[in-house]
Design a protein around this motif. Sequence first.
Motif, mmCIF file in Angstrom:
data_model
loop_
_atom_site.group_PDB
_atom_site.id
_atom_site.type_symbol
_atom_site.label_atom_id
_atom_site.label_comp_id
_atom_site.label_asym_id
_atom_site.label_seq_id
_atom_site.Cartn_x
_atom_site.Cartn_y
_atom_site.Cartn_z
ATOM 1 N N TYR A 163 2.956 11.519 0.648
ATOM 2 C CA TYR A 163 3.552 12.765 1.126
ATOM 3 C C TYR A 163 2.899 13.900 0.352
ATOM 4 N N ASN A 164 2.315 14.858 1.086
ATOM 5 C CA ASN A 164 1.612 15.968 0.442
ATOM 6 C C ASN A 164 2.054 17.271 1.095
ATOM 7 N N ASP A 165 2.733 18.112 0.336
ATOM 8 C CA ASP A 165 3.217 19.403 0.814
ATOM 9 C C ASP A 165 2.591 20.482 -0.070
ATOM 10 N N SER A 166 1.483 21.067 0.403
ATOM 11 C CA SER A 166 0.764 22.050 -0.420
ATOM 12 C C SER A 166 1.570 23.331 -0.593
ATOM 13 N N LYS A 167 2.408 23.665 0.385
ATOM 14 C CA LYS A 167 3.224 24.871 0.279
ATOM 15 C C LYS A 167 4.146 24.803 -0.929
ATOM 16 N N HIS A 168 4.737 23.631 -1.155
ATOM 17 C CA HIS A 168 5.669 23.456 -2.274
ATOM 18 C C HIS A 168 5.021 22.779 -3.482
ATOM 19 N N ASP A 169 3.732 22.452 -3.387
ATOM 20 C CA ASP A 169 3.027 21.746 -4.464
ATOM 21 C C ASP A 169 3.733 20.436 -4.805
ATOM 22 N N VAL A 170 3.973 19.635 -3.774
ATOM 23 C CA VAL A 170 4.605 18.331 -3.931
ATOM 24 C C VAL A 170 3.634 17.243 -3.479
ATOM 25 N N LYS A 171 3.380 16.289 -4.353
ATOM 26 C CA LYS A 171 2.561 15.130 -4.015
ATOM 27 C C LYS A 171 3.317 13.878 -4.418
ATOM 28 N N LEU A 172 3.591 13.014 -3.437
ATOM 29 C CA LEU A 172 4.325 11.777 -3.691
ATOM 30 C C LEU A 172 3.553 10.600 -3.106
ATOM 31 N N SER A 173 3.560 9.478 -3.813
ATOM 32 C CA SER A 173 3.112 8.213 -3.232
ATOM 33 C C SER A 173 4.142 7.157 -3.606
ATOM 34 N N ILE A 257 5.446 6.010 -7.224
ATOM 35 C CA ILE A 257 6.270 4.819 -7.478
ATOM 36 C C ILE A 257 5.427 3.634 -7.028
ATOM 37 N N THR A 258 5.038 2.805 -7.979
ATOM 38 C CA THR A 258 4.003 1.807 -7.757
ATOM 39 C C THR A 258 4.490 0.403 -8.083
ATOM 40 N N ARG A 259 4.148 -0.557 -7.229
ATOM 41 C CA ARG A 259 4.388 -1.965 -7.558
ATOM 42 C C ARG A 259 3.325 -2.379 -8.569
ATOM 43 N N VAL A 260 3.725 -2.690 -9.787
ATOM 44 C CA VAL A 260 2.762 -2.904 -10.867
ATOM 45 C C VAL A 260 2.579 -4.363 -11.252
ATOM 46 N N TRP A 261 3.491 -5.245 -10.793
ATOM 47 C CA TRP A 261 3.376 -6.657 -11.204
ATOM 48 C C TRP A 261 4.263 -7.504 -10.314
ATOM 49 N N GLU A 262 3.823 -8.746 -10.076
ATOM 50 C CA GLU A 262 4.627 -9.659 -9.269
ATOM 51 C C GLU A 262 4.229 -11.096 -9.558
ATOM 52 N N ASN A 263 5.211 -12.003 -9.575
ATOM 53 C CA ASN A 263 4.925 -13.438 -9.600
ATOM 54 C C ASN A 263 5.888 -14.131 -8.636
ATOM 55 N N ASN A 264 6.029 -15.436 -8.732
ATOM 56 C CA ASN A 264 6.881 -16.161 -7.802
ATOM 57 C C ASN A 264 8.341 -15.728 -7.862
#
Length: 385
Positions: A163-173, A257-264
Amino acid sequence: MKITKTLVAMLTMLATTMTVNAADKLVNFTVLRNYFHNNDAPALPSPLITNKKAFDEQFGMAAFMGKGGQPTPVNFKKNAVLAIVLPETNKTIDIDSVKVTESGKNELTLAYTVHEGAERSYYTKPLQLMAINKKYKSYKVKVVPTVHQDVSTATSSYDTYFYNDSKHDVKLSVDYPTAGNKALVEGVRTWLGERLGDMEDYFDFSNAKEVVRAAVNTKANTSAFVQDYAAQITANMDRLNKGNGSKENRCALTASITRVWENNRFVSFEADGYYYTGGAHGQSFCDGATFDKQTGKKVTLVKGDAALQKMLTERLKKTTEVEHFMEEPVPMPQAAPYVVAGGKIKFVYQPTEIGAYAMGMPECEIYPYELEKWLTEEGKKLMNE
């Protein structure tokens, strides 16, 4: 070009056939932060770069707002640069355990570990750059990588929404579960909503909250889920911007907000970023959560005591090079520890939690076996995977 099973096998073979002699002389280095590899860069003939022209052909600056946002400067009159540049990949990659040694006459050995994690919906080119003494400019470099595949299975499907809103200077992933165990999907999405709701609150200074958080819709698609929260974040920003009355003090938010690790058995997510509400400076944040993939519940991995606090104090001093903290031994962090690349447990403190704002966010990562006597039952299961 992507990291394939064949490449992983080749790197692993190299790691098993080439070893670093413990008696070799260690070479000190300084990690260079906030650079990226240029897409149109020519092939890198050697990991060793000795002049600014060659460096600028390969790398660009990736500055961002806030503390630590400026690229680390390089003085090529005094330094050369060692570069680890991995092929483009859609997997989460962490490079650690980097070691540089004088391994022979006019020869350096560059050893490191690559932790290969979860797949994502976009590609990046992982790298790590290090400045070393210019006296090594004519040395040959032997590279010794070791590869660990940290994600053994991925039983759920994920998407990443930008999500990128240059008007409000907001960048989200936002990494977002789209299918799989219903309990896990709902548990993770609920936590995502809580974190996005916290970001909304950063920009609401009213005594009576003017905006009520929307209920988390666990069936909504990725874009609708994030956009609902983004709309409330930007509405709060508009009120603050109006009150600030200055274009120079407009609100801003950059977060992932990132998935950084996973196992069974478990999966971990990390939320980090920077927000600005006007005034002298903004604020960084970082925290995470580890989820049981069967129940979808957040798990508590560690139970602290005075002995663990003492251990954390010493580890933090080594990783941050800070001599003293506001309170010693440091308390357990407000953010619950969670698992990151390599299966290590991350402890992170927010700005001003244990020291001055200029200290940033002190953090350290510790392997579960080192924490065995402080692990909960869920934490002990990490060691059995």
